[in-house]
Design a protein around this motif. Sequence first.
Motif, short mmCIF file in Angstrom:
data_model
loop_
_atom_site.label_atom_id
_atom_site.label_comp_id
_atom_site.label_asym_id
_atom_site.label_seq_id
_atom_site.Cartn_x
_atom_site.Cartn_y
_atom_site.Cartn_z
N VAL A 1 29.84 29.04 41.75
CA VAL A 1 30.33 30.39 42.03
C VAL A 1 29.21 31.17 42.72
CG1 VAL A 1 31.24 32.52 41.06
CG2 VAL A 1 31.89 30.32 40.07
N VAL A 2 29.49 31.63 43.93
CA VAL A 2 28.48 32.29 44.76
C VAL A 2 28.88 33.74 45.00
CG1 VAL A 2 27.24 32.23 46.96
CG2 VAL A 2 27.98 30.10 45.89
N ASN A 3 27.93 34.65 44.89
CA ASN A 3 28.17 36.05 45.23
C ASN A 3 28.04 36.21 46.73
OD1 ASN A 3 28.58 37.02 42.57
ND2 ASN A 3 26.36 37.11 42.23
N VAL A 4 29.16 36.53 47.38
CA VAL A 4 29.19 36.61 48.83
C VAL A 4 29.24 38.08 49.26
CG1 VAL A 4 30.45 35.97 50.92
CG2 VAL A 4 30.38 34.41 48.98
N PRO B 1 23.05 46.65 51.54
CA PRO B 1 22.71 46.25 50.17
C PRO B 1 23.55 46.93 49.11
CG PRO B 1 21.07 47.75 51.06
CD PRO B 1 21.98 47.40 52.20
N GLU B 2 24.24 48.03 49.48
CA GLU B 2 25.00 48.77 48.48
C GLU B 2 26.41 48.21 48.27
OE1 GLU B 2 26.38 50.03 52.37
OE2 GLU B 2 24.39 49.69 51.51
N GLN B 3 26.84 47.25 49.08
CA GLN B 3 28.21 46.76 49.01
C GLN B 3 28.45 45.91 47.76
OE1 GLN B 3 29.09 43.63 51.97
NE2 GLN B 3 26.88 43.51 52.33
N GLU B 4 29.71 45.83 47.37
CA GLU B 4 30.08 45.00 46.23
C GLU B 4 30.23 43.55 46.68
OE1 GLU B 4 33.49 46.44 44.24
OE2 GLU B 4 32.65 48.43 43.82
N TYR B 5 29.76 42.63 45.86
CA TYR B 5 29.83 41.21 46.19
C TYR B 5 31.18 40.63 45.77
CZ TYR B 5 24.85 41.23 47.25
OH TYR B 5 23.62 41.49 47.82
N ILE B 6 31.59 39.61 46.50
CA ILE B 6 32.82 38.88 46.19
C ILE B 6 32.43 37.50 45.65
CG2 ILE B 6 34.95 37.89 47.13
CD1 ILE B 6 34.92 40.05 49.27
N LYS B 7 32.97 37.13 44.51
CA LYS B 7 32.66 35.83 43.92
C LYS B 7 33.56 34.76 44.53
CE LYS B 7 31.02 37.58 39.47
NZ LYS B 7 29.61 37.15 39.71
N VAL B 8 32.94 33.73 45.08
CA VAL B 8 33.66 32.62 45.70
C VAL B 8 33.20 31.31 45.06
CG1 VAL B 8 34.11 31.35 47.85
CG2 VAL B 8 33.92 33.85 47.89
N ASN B 9 34.15 30.51 44.60
CA ASN B 9 33.85 29.21 44.02
C ASN B 9 33.93 28.15 45.12
OD1 ASN B 9 33.63 26.87 42.53
ND2 ASN B 9 34.99 27.52 40.90
N THR B 10 32.83 27.45 45.37
CA THR B 10 32.77 26.48 46.47
C THR B 10 33.16 25.06 46.04
OG1 THR B 10 30.44 25.93 46.08
CG2 THR B 10 30.91 27.81 47.50
N GLN B 11 33.68 24.91 44.83
CA GLN B 11 33.99 23.58 44.32
C GLN B 11 35.03 22.86 45.17
OE1 GLN B 11 35.19 23.54 40.24
NE2 GLN B 11 35.31 21.30 40.11
N ASN B 12 35.98 23.61 45.73
CA ASN B 12 37.05 22.99 46.52
C ASN B 12 36.87 23.18 48.02
OD1 ASN B 12 38.46 21.98 44.30
ND2 ASN B 12 39.54 23.91 43.99
N ILE B 13 35.72 23.69 48.46
CA ILE B 13 35.46 23.85 49.89
C ILE B 13 34.85 22.56 50.43
CG2 ILE B 13 34.14 25.12 51.62
CD1 ILE B 13 34.30 27.58 49.87
N LEU B 14 35.47 22.00 51.47
CA LEU B 14 34.98 20.76 52.07
C LEU B 14 33.95 21.09 53.14
CD1 LEU B 14 35.30 17.64 52.34
CD2 LEU B 14 36.96 18.10 54.15
N PHE B 15 32.80 20.42 53.09
CA PHE B 15 31.74 20.62 54.08
C PHE B 15 31.65 19.39 54.99
CE2 PHE B 15 30.65 23.63 50.82
CZ PHE B 15 30.08 24.70 51.50
#
Length: 411
Positions: free
Chosen positions: A214-217, A226-240
């Motif tokens: 889970v990455v804070n994007v 720097p003041e913006q809210e981060y979006i949590k993204v889970n990269t477990q199902n992202i294909l690289f």
Amino acid sequence: MAKKQDVCSFCGRPMSSLFSGEDGAFICEECIETGHQMVQEMIAKRAKAGKTENLDLNNLPKPAEIKAFLDQYVIGQDEAKRFLSVAVYNHYKRLLQPTDDGVEIEKSNIIMVGSTGTGKTLLARTIAKMLKVPFTIVDATVLTEAGYVGEDVESMLVRLLQEADYDVAKTERGIIFVDEIDKIARKSDNPSITRDVSGEGVQQALLKLLEGSVVNVPPKGGRKHPEQEYIKVNTQNILFICGGAFDGIERKIAQRLNTQVVGFDASMATQHIDKKNLLQYIAPQDLKAFGLIPEIVGRLPILTYLQPLDRDALRNILVQPKNAITKQYQKLLKMDGVELVFDDEALDYIVDKAIEFKLGARGLRSLTETIMMDLMYEIPSDKSIKRFVVTRALAEEKLNKADIMRLRNAV
């Protein structure tokens, strides 16, 4: 048309040109244009959203269908196409896997190795046209460790998030193509007082993305907001899918294969090795010797290579694909009412120069554009020309005029 003193019912501005409707309502040309753009954006947004919805095994493109689509745009490279087609199809199935049988399908990230101009990025761009999941291409050369000039590795997730219209669920099942992966190779095995911020440091940062976490994007890019809210993204199902030229890796392969040893037994053991195409023998340990850390190599389990383009392949690339450079120029001049024809000898000359300068398929475009530049300037203004033939003599003249040695160094 309405009277001059009437005003637009939408923006309230008095305009000389108004379109009247019922009940005394008026609309100006600017509001019509603005409304048209809004409708087009809405249609495009709905179509884009539809690409990632209703995933079903029955309507998924099969590997053979994906390869057939790639064949229309990319010449040769059958093995790389098969690897890519199977990986994308399995990625679809992984997203649809049932969870009640206790068997969980893990993702298989891919790394493609091939010299410049063999079609790595073209394969990625082409397959993106038919995918039913968000897809983005990022360049690894701009990535640095967090806190240094450049982009953080999380920036690739920002790109994917934008492709999915900031829909986190769609983003988490997308595909990212990391181009120029070889440019973040470890610069040296020797310890140094300076940090390798664009090499091993980036590889370490990539580990968590490739493995799945889970990455804070930062949706706006991070460092400037720097003041913006981060979006949590889970990269477990992202294909690289990674690609790189790995210039000089043939020497690492040759060392591993021990092709430089002397003696009768050694020559017998290595006589079956094709020294002109050592990439076909590439193995994970060669990537490690080149400068990729073992953890990165382990997270890219599928390794494939792209064949160097021979003369026949380059000749076909000039004329056969749907987006062939010759077809593009023919279409451009057809819009001016001129039929453009490339002589066979001219095409052979372009291919010979691309081979001589070792430019690959990318060099075919540079050479053709150099030949066509003056013609594209002159022909549209001459209404008497209805058909034009590009001959070998003309191609030689244009390339010599453009200083072909300078062109060689520029590509």
